[in-house]
Design a protein around this motif. Structure first.
Motif, PDB file in Angstrom:
ATOM      1  N   THR A  81       3.902  -7.813   3.446  1.00 43.79           N
ATOM      2  CA  THR A  81       2.506  -7.558   3.122  1.00 43.79           C
ATOM      3  C   THR A  81       2.391  -6.758   1.829  1.00 43.79           C
ATOM      4  O   THR A  81       2.998  -5.691   1.696  1.00 43.79           O
ATOM      5  CB  THR A  81       1.814  -6.788   4.267  1.00 43.79           C
ATOM      6  N   ALA A  82       1.643  -7.300   0.881  1.00 40.19           N
ATOM      7  CA  ALA A  82       1.521  -6.671  -0.434  1.00 40.19           C
ATOM      8  C   ALA A  82       0.572  -7.491  -1.291  1.00 40.19           C
ATOM      9  O   ALA A  82       0.198  -8.613  -0.925  1.00 40.19           O
ATOM     10  CB  ALA A  82       2.883  -6.587  -1.115  1.00 40.19           C
ATOM     11  N   VAL A  83       0.227  -6.924  -2.422  1.00 38.32           N
ATOM     12  CA  VAL A  83      -0.409  -7.699  -3.480  1.00 38.32           C
ATOM     13  C   VAL A  83       0.715  -8.270  -4.337  1.00 38.32           C
ATOM     14  O   VAL A  83       1.597  -7.536  -4.781  1.00 38.32           O
ATOM     15  CB  VAL A  83      -1.356  -6.842  -4.335  1.00 38.32           C
ATOM     16  N   TYR A  84       0.668  -9.571  -4.544  1.00 36.02           N
ATOM     17  CA  TYR A  84       1.705 -10.253  -5.308  1.00 36.02           C
ATOM     18  C   TYR A  84       1.186 -10.578  -6.703  1.00 36.02           C
ATOM     19  O   TYR A  84       0.093 -11.139  -6.863  1.00 36.02           O
ATOM     20  CB  TYR A  84       2.131 -11.535  -4.590  1.00 36.02           C
ATOM     21  N   TYR A  85       1.998 -10.231  -7.685  1.00 33.03           N
ATOM     22  CA  TYR A  85       1.640 -10.435  -9.079  1.00 33.03           C
ATOM     23  C   TYR A  85       2.643 -11.384  -9.739  1.00 33.03           C
ATOM     24  O   TYR A  85       3.854 -11.258  -9.517  1.00 33.03           O
ATOM     25  CB  TYR A  85       1.681  -9.116  -9.852  1.00 33.03           C
ATOM     26  N   CYS A  86       2.146 -12.279 -10.573  1.00 31.34           N
ATOM     27  CA  CYS A  86       3.067 -13.023 -11.421  1.00 31.34           C
ATOM     28  C   CYS A  86       3.032 -12.409 -12.817  1.00 31.34           C
ATOM     29  O   CYS A  86       2.053 -11.770 -13.213  1.00 31.34           O
ATOM     30  CB  CYS A  86       2.752 -14.518 -11.449  1.00 31.34           C
ATOM     31  N   ALA A  87       4.119 -12.608 -13.538  1.00 29.00           N
ATOM     32  CA  ALA A  87       4.285 -12.013 -14.853  1.00 29.00           C
ATOM     33  C   ALA A  87       5.095 -12.953 -15.736  1.00 29.00           C
ATOM     34  O   ALA A  87       5.897 -13.738 -15.240  1.00 29.00           O
ATOM     35  CB  ALA A  87       4.977 -10.656 -14.735  1.00 29.00           C
ATOM     36  N   ALA A  88       4.866 -12.825 -17.052  1.00 31.59           N
ATOM     37  CA  ALA A  88       5.528 -13.702 -18.016  1.00 31.59           C
ATOM     38  C   ALA A  88       6.299 -12.884 -19.038  1.00 31.59           C
ATOM     39  O   ALA A  88       5.791 -11.876 -19.551  1.00 31.59           O
ATOM     40  CB  ALA A  88       4.483 -14.574 -18.716  1.00 31.59           C
ATOM     41  N   ASP A  89       7.498 -13.334 -19.345  1.00 28.92           N
ATOM     42  CA  ASP A  89       8.413 -12.658 -20.273  1.00 28.92           C
ATOM     43  C   ASP A  89       8.853 -13.677 -21.319  1.00 28.92           C
ATOM     44  O   ASP A  89       9.590 -14.614 -21.006  1.00 28.92           O
ATOM     45  CB  ASP A  89       9.590 -12.090 -19.496  1.00 28.92           C
ATOM     46  N   TRP A  90       8.424 -13.483 -22.566  1.00 28.69           N
ATOM     47  CA  TRP A  90       8.724 -14.432 -23.635  1.00 28.69           C
ATOM     48  C   TRP A  90      10.229 -14.602 -23.831  1.00 28.69           C
ATOM     49  O   TRP A  90      10.943 -13.641 -24.077  1.00 28.69           O
ATOM     50  CB  TRP A  90       8.070 -13.949 -24.930  1.00 28.69           C
ATOM     51  N   LEU A  91      10.700 -15.821 -23.637  1.00 29.65           N
ATOM     52  CA  LEU A  91      12.120 -16.193 -23.794  1.00 29.65           C
ATOM     53  C   LEU A  91      13.047 -15.327 -22.935  1.00 29.65           C
ATOM     54  O   LEU A  91      14.207 -15.104 -23.288  1.00 29.65           O
ATOM     55  CB  LEU A  91      12.544 -16.125 -25.268  1.00 29.65           C
ATOM     56  N   GLY A  92      12.523 -14.864 -21.817  1.00 29.06           N
ATOM     57  CA  GLY A  92      13.321 -14.019 -20.953  1.00 29.06           C
ATOM     58  C   GLY A  92      14.434 -14.789 -20.258  1.00 29.06           C
ATOM     59  O   GLY A  92      14.227 -15.880 -19.728  1.00 29.06           O
ATOM     60  N   SER A  93      15.633 -14.210 -20.279  1.00 22.77           N
ATOM     61  CA  SER A  93      16.757 -14.838 -19.581  1.00 22.77           C
ATOM     62  C   SER A  93      17.650 -13.827 -18.880  1.00 22.77           C
ATOM     63  O   SER A  93      18.497 -14.208 -18.082  1.00 22.77           O
ATOM     64  CB  SER A  93      17.611 -15.660 -20.550  1.00 22.77           C
ATOM     65  N   SER A  94      17.470 -12.553 -19.183  1.00 23.27           N
ATOM     66  CA  SER A  94      18.242 -11.515 -18.512  1.00 23.27           C
ATOM     67  C   SER A  94      17.316 -10.332 -18.271  1.00 23.27           C
ATOM     68  O   SER A  94      16.241 -10.237 -18.855  1.00 23.27           O
ATOM     69  CB  SER A  94      19.447 -11.096 -19.351  1.00 23.27           C
ATOM     70  N   PRO A 119       0.827  -1.217   0.000  1.00 25.75           N
ATOM     71  CA  PRO A 119       0.000   0.000   0.000  1.00 25.75           C
ATOM     72  C   PRO A 119       0.855   1.258   0.000  1.00 25.75           C
ATOM     73  O   PRO A 119       1.792   1.394   0.801  1.00 25.75           O
ATOM     74  CB  PRO A 119      -0.798  -0.128   1.302  1.00 25.75           C
ATOM     75  N   GLY A 120       0.558   2.151  -0.914  1.00 29.04           N
ATOM     76  CA  GLY A 120       1.266   3.420  -0.983  1.00 29.04           C
ATOM     77  C   GLY A 120       2.652   3.352  -1.581  1.00 29.04           C
ATOM     78  O   GLY A 120       3.378   4.359  -1.573  1.00 29.04           O
ATOM     79  N   LYS A 121       3.027   2.188  -2.099  1.00 32.41           N
ATOM     80  CA  LYS A 121       4.369   2.032  -2.677  1.00 32.41           C
ATOM     81  C   LYS A 121       4.279   1.574  -4.132  1.00 32.41           C
ATOM     82  O   LYS A 121       3.254   1.068  -4.576  1.00 32.41           O
ATOM     83  CB  LYS A 121       5.185   1.026  -1.862  1.00 32.41           C
ATOM     84  N   GLU A 122       5.372   1.733  -4.835  1.00 31.70           N
ATOM     85  CA  GLU A 122       5.434   1.263  -6.213  1.00 31.70           C
ATOM     86  C   GLU A 122       5.626  -0.257  -6.238  1.00 31.70           C
ATOM     87  O   GLU A 122       6.150  -0.853  -5.289  1.00 31.70           O
ATOM     88  CB  GLU A 122       6.579   1.957  -6.955  1.00 31.70           C
ATOM     89  N   ARG A 123       5.226  -0.842  -7.332  1.00 29.42           N
ATOM     90  CA  ARG A 123       5.427  -2.281  -7.490  1.00 29.42           C
ATOM     91  C   ARG A 123       6.923  -2.574  -7.573  1.00 29.42           C
ATOM     92  O   ARG A 123       7.668  -1.833  -8.211  1.00 29.42           O
ATOM     93  CB  ARG A 123       4.697  -2.775  -8.737  1.00 29.42           C
ATOM     94  N   GLU A 124       7.334  -3.653  -6.934  1.00 30.57           N
ATOM     95  CA  GLU A 124       8.751  -3.992  -6.909  1.00 30.57           C
ATOM     96  C   GLU A 124       8.966  -5.448  -7.275  1.00 30.57           C
ATOM     97  O   GLU A 124       8.096  -6.308  -7.085  1.00 30.57           O
ATOM     98  CB  GLU A 124       9.342  -3.727  -5.518  1.00 30.57           C
ATOM     99  N   PHE A 125      10.146  -5.714  -7.773  1.00 29.90           N
ATOM    100  CA  PHE A 125      10.556  -7.059  -8.148  1.00 29.90           C
ATOM    101  C   PHE A 125      10.777  -7.908  -6.912  1.00 29.90           C
ATOM    102  O   PHE A 125      11.318  -7.431  -5.917  1.00 29.90           O
ATOM    103  CB  PHE A 125      11.831  -6.980  -8.981  1.00 29.90           C
ATOM    104  N   VAL A 126      10.374  -9.184  -7.006  1.00 28.40           N
ATOM    105  CA  VAL A 126      10.601 -10.124  -5.913  1.00 28.40           C
ATOM    106  C   VAL A 126      11.558 -11.232  -6.347  1.00 28.40           C
ATOM    107  O   VAL A 126      12.616 -11.435  -5.737  1.00 28.40           O
ATOM    108  CB  VAL A 126       9.275 -10.744  -5.425  1.00 28.40           C
ATOM    109  N   VAL A 127      11.194 -11.952  -7.397  1.00 27.22           N
ATOM    110  CA  VAL A 127      11.995 -13.090  -7.828  1.00 27.22           C
ATOM    111  C   VAL A 127      11.571 -13.483  -9.235  1.00 27.22           C
ATOM    112  O   VAL A 127      10.436 -13.222  -9.643  1.00 27.22           O
ATOM    113  CB  VAL A 127      11.824 -14.280  -6.849  1.00 27.22           C
ATOM    114  N   ALA A 128      12.483 -14.104  -9.981  1.00 23.82           N
ATOM    115  CA  ALA A 128      12.143 -14.569 -11.324  1.00 23.82           C
ATOM    116  C   ALA A 128      12.976 -15.790 -11.674  1.00 23.82           C
ATOM    117  O   ALA A 128      14.058 -16.005 -11.117  1.00 23.82           O
ATOM    118  CB  ALA A 128      12.372 -13.466 -12.352  1.00 23.82           C
ATOM    119  N   VAL A 129      12.449 -16.562 -12.614  1.00 25.22           N
ATOM    120  CA  VAL A 129      13.166 -17.719 -13.143  1.00 25.22           C
ATOM    121  C   VAL A 129      13.143 -17.609 -14.663  1.00 25.22           C
ATOM    122  O   VAL A 129      12.123 -17.266 -15.255  1.00 25.22           O
ATOM    123  CB  VAL A 129      12.538 -19.047 -12.653  1.00 25.22           C
ATOM    124  N   SER A 130      14.282 -17.871 -15.299  1.00 24.65           N
ATOM    125  CA  SER A 130      14.381 -17.769 -16.747  1.00 24.65           C
ATOM    126  C   SER A 130      13.530 -18.823 -17.431  1.00 24.65           C
ATOM    127  O   SER A 130      13.071 -19.788 -16.810  1.00 24.65           O
ATOM    128  CB  SER A 130      15.839 -17.895 -17.178  1.00 24.65           C
TER     129      SER A 130
END
Length: 125
Positions: free
Chosen positions: A91-104, A41-52
């Motif tokens: 505490t936050a709203v957690y979003y998943c996201a997809a990146d086509w052929l993402g590796s970096s 709440p009141g903050k910008e969305r931030e990165f948590v973790v990702a897998v290639s």
């Protein structure tokens, strides 16, 4: 693009655990890097973790290292976020996201093509 649906959020006390799931539509899930982001709440969305896309690289944000684990099951078109030792600041709203052929550059929101609607995680002290 794929459609993403998160689940598994909820309320937990500090020190507890939750496992989030994100199910993707379509038959090309294995070609997407998958990431988790969060917005408090009141903050910008931030990165948590990702897998290639090929599972060969995982990237964690410093605040969650050693506590959170990302995994993917391509047979189920699902990515998971296991969250242990939860803190109130998680505490936050957690979003998943997809990146086509993402590796970096997996920390960058702009690299992601598709987003889920989010699931609320609340950690009480």
């Amino acid at each position: 693009q794929v459609q993403l649906v998160e689940s598994g959020g909820g309320s937990v006390q500090a020190g507890g655990s939750l496992r989030l799931s994100c199910v993707a539509s379509g038959r090309t899930f294995s070609s997407y890097a998958m990431g988790w982001f969060r917005q408090a709440p009141g903050k910008e969305r931030e990165f948590v973790v990702a897998v290639s896309w090929n599972g060969g690289r995982t990237t964690y944000a410093d605040p969650v290292k050693g506590r959170f684990t990302i995994s993917r099951d391509n047979a189920k078109n699902t990515v998971y976020l296991q969250m242990n030792s939860l803190k109130p600041e998680d505490t936050a709203v957690y979003y998943c996201a997809a990146d086509w052929l993402g590796s970096s550059g997996l920390q960058r929101e702009q690299n992601y093509d598709s987003w889920g609607q989010g699931t609320q995680v609340t950690v009480s002290s």
